[in-house]
Design a protein around this motif. Sequence first.
Motif, short mmCIF file in Angstrom:
data_model
loop_
_atom_site.label_atom_id
_atom_site.label_comp_id
_atom_site.label_asym_id
_atom_site.label_seq_id
_atom_site.Cartn_x
_atom_site.Cartn_y
_atom_site.Cartn_z
N HIS A 56 0.82 -1.21 0.00
CA HIS A 56 0.00 0.00 0.00
C HIS A 56 0.86 1.26 0.00
CE1 HIS A 56 -2.43 -3.35 1.19
NE2 HIS A 56 -3.53 -2.66 1.11
N HIS A 57 1.65 1.38 -1.09
CA HIS A 57 2.54 2.55 -1.21
C HIS A 57 1.73 3.75 -1.69
CE1 HIS A 57 5.38 -0.78 -1.21
NE2 HIS A 57 4.79 -1.24 -2.29
N LEU A 58 2.10 4.93 -1.21
CA LEU A 58 1.44 6.15 -1.70
C LEU A 58 2.27 6.85 -2.77
CD1 LEU A 58 0.02 7.70 1.60
CD2 LEU A 58 -1.28 6.75 -0.31
N THR A 59 3.55 6.48 -2.85
CA THR A 59 4.43 7.10 -3.84
C THR A 59 4.92 6.01 -4.81
OG1 THR A 59 6.50 6.68 -2.69
CG2 THR A 59 5.26 8.62 -2.00
N ASP A 60 5.79 6.41 -5.73
CA ASP A 60 6.32 5.42 -6.68
C ASP A 60 7.37 4.51 -6.04
OD1 ASP A 60 4.68 6.31 -8.64
OD2 ASP A 60 6.14 7.70 -9.51
N THR A 61 7.80 4.88 -4.84
CA THR A 61 8.80 4.05 -4.16
C THR A 61 8.11 2.87 -3.49
OG1 THR A 61 10.04 6.04 -3.71
CG2 THR A 61 10.67 4.09 -2.46
N GLU A 62 8.48 1.69 -3.90
CA GLU A 62 7.89 0.49 -3.30
C GLU A 62 8.76 0.06 -2.13
OE1 GLU A 62 7.12 -2.42 -6.31
OE2 GLU A 62 5.61 -1.15 -7.26
N THR A 63 8.50 0.65 -0.99
CA THR A 63 9.32 0.39 0.19
C THR A 63 9.37 -1.10 0.50
OG1 THR A 63 8.59 2.51 1.05
CG2 THR A 63 9.56 0.99 2.64
N ALA A 64 10.59 -1.59 0.70
CA ALA A 64 10.75 -3.01 1.03
C ALA A 64 11.25 -3.13 2.47
CB ALA A 64 11.75 -3.65 0.08
N ILE A 65 10.86 -4.19 3.13
CA ILE A 65 11.39 -4.46 4.47
C ILE A 65 12.15 -5.78 4.43
CG2 ILE A 65 9.69 -3.14 5.80
CD1 ILE A 65 8.17 -5.77 6.24
N ALA A 66 12.96 -5.99 5.47
CA ALA A 66 13.72 -7.25 5.53
C ALA A 66 12.76 -8.42 5.74
CB ALA A 66 14.75 -7.17 6.65
N ASP A 67 13.22 -9.60 5.34
CA ASP A 67 12.38 -10.81 5.32
C ASP A 67 12.47 -11.51 6.69
OD1 ASP A 67 11.32 -13.32 4.95
OD2 ASP A 67 12.16 -13.59 2.96
N LEU A 68 11.53 -11.20 7.57
CA LEU A 68 11.59 -11.71 8.95
C LEU A 68 11.53 -13.24 9.00
CD1 LEU A 68 11.60 -11.08 12.02
CD2 LEU A 68 9.11 -11.24 11.91
N LEU A 69 10.63 -13.83 8.22
CA LEU A 69 10.45 -15.28 8.27
C LEU A 69 11.75 -15.99 7.90
CD1 LEU A 69 8.25 -17.49 8.71
CD2 LEU A 69 7.78 -17.36 6.26
N ALA A 70 12.39 -15.53 6.82
CA ALA A 70 13.64 -16.16 6.38
C ALA A 70 14.75 -15.92 7.40
CB ALA A 70 14.04 -15.61 5.01
N LEU A 71 14.84 -14.69 7.91
CA LEU A 71 15.92 -14.37 8.87
C LEU A 71 15.78 -15.19 10.14
CD1 LEU A 71 16.17 -10.48 8.58
CD2 LEU A 71 18.02 -12.12 8.17
N ALA A 72 14.56 -15.32 10.64
CA ALA A 72 14.35 -16.07 11.87
C ALA A 72 14.75 -17.53 11.65
CB ALA A 72 12.89 -15.97 12.32
N ALA A 73 14.38 -18.09 10.50
CA ALA A 73 14.74 -19.49 10.22
C ALA A 73 16.26 -19.64 10.12
CB ALA A 73 14.06 -19.94 8.92
N GLU A 74 16.86 -18.67 9.44
CA GLU A 74 18.33 -18.69 9.28
C GLU A 74 19.05 -18.68 10.62
OE1 GLU A 74 20.56 -15.28 7.23
OE2 GLU A 74 19.06 -15.97 5.78
N HIS A 75 18.45 -17.99 11.59
CA HIS A 75 19.13 -17.84 12.88
C HIS A 75 18.58 -18.81 13.94
CE1 HIS A 75 20.52 -14.19 10.88
NE2 HIS A 75 21.56 -14.32 11.67
#
Length: 413
Positions: free
Chosen positions: A212-231
């Motif tokens: 639900h971006h309001l601008t042309d920037t498609e804000t990305a966040i880090a991948d919590l599910l993958a990071l948690a599994a990795e750690h």
Amino acid sequence: MTVDELHRARQEYDALVARGLKLDLTRGKPSPRQLDLANGMLEQPGEHVSAAGVDLRNYGGLEGLPELRAIFADALQVPVDQLLAAGNSSLELMHDAIVFALLGVVPGAERRWADSEITFLCPVPGYDRHFAVCERFGIKMAPVPMTPDGPDMDVVERLVAADPQIKGIWCVPKYSNPDGTVYSDETVHRLATMETAAPDFRIFWDNAYAVHHLTDTETAIADLLALAAEHGHPDRVFVFGSSSKITFAGSGVAFFGSSPANIAWWLSHTSKRSIGPDKLNQLRHVRFLRDADGLRTHMRKLADLIRPKFEVVDKILTAELGGTGLASWTSPAGGYFITLRVPPGCARAVVAKARGAGIALTPAGASHPYGDDPDDRTIRIAPTYPEPPELEAAISGLATCVRLVGAEKQAAG
Ligand code: PMP
């Protein structure tokens, strides 16, 4: 503040009341024009067979339609086979997750959550319906302050390391409700890797505003599910999302994503409550959105309707309250809400004055557990539903109320 200024603020407010407005900024509802953009769904699906040849009119398919899960997998950062498509409401899934954990035993738990007193961490300000689920089931809530990067992780890490009864945290990681905050990579990393005293700790990752971006920037966040599994914490994360604010708020599709063990646990419970979701609605979504690019294109059209409303709010607040020292507000790059902060001790009074002038706002305090904003300064503005002219009237009226409460407070103090 002079007597004149107080007098003027009162006159302005009396004039506002005399206008007899009837405006509603309480909930983040899509406007009819937004809903119209998805009207193509009303002609769908026009057929009833899935890509795999399954008759979708019948019972079954508890995991949801694979082709729809594939459309949302990237947006929600969950591999398709770990992502389920369900009914129309993600809030329902969050509610069920709590109930299943209270009455069943989540992977990694020694016993049911109902067997002892438990606590959830609640970043504040947050989403009132999360807090309402906790309150409903007697789960204690511990507020954690939000920072511009997400919850204050020093506080979160300290609390979860010390207390095995802290079983979960509510997170809206992108364009959070109500602040519009986007969790930084460091915050996500710390959530994935932190040591928790509870072996069955869960992060309720409510990614309601993932696209639900309001601008042309498609804000990305880090991948919590993958990071948690990795750690070494594969079962720590429950991901939730839905198309409520993409297609139809009342007839969208909700998603649940997690580790394979949690998915098996989830299905062991949901198979007792349903013989399968509404797969025709899921197919309707597939036909309408087509693929991840179709989803992106649709979100841009929605943003073109919503962005001007956020701009209206910002413009009027700047014109009417800028430089007064009476308010600050967020300018989010996505999501559904703007947070207005007024001087301490003023939010309830402002909301009451607005109500008196026919402008309905979410109750002050709703963004905090138990409805208690200790500083009484947070007001949530939901600008999506009204069209710009009504929105202008409502925000201008709200500014009048802020000025009056500010003037009265100064006069009293
Ligand atoms: N989560 C958040 C953060 C929300 O703001 C909302 C809607 N206001 C929901 C969940 C509700 O989602 P759904 O319609 O899928 O139940």
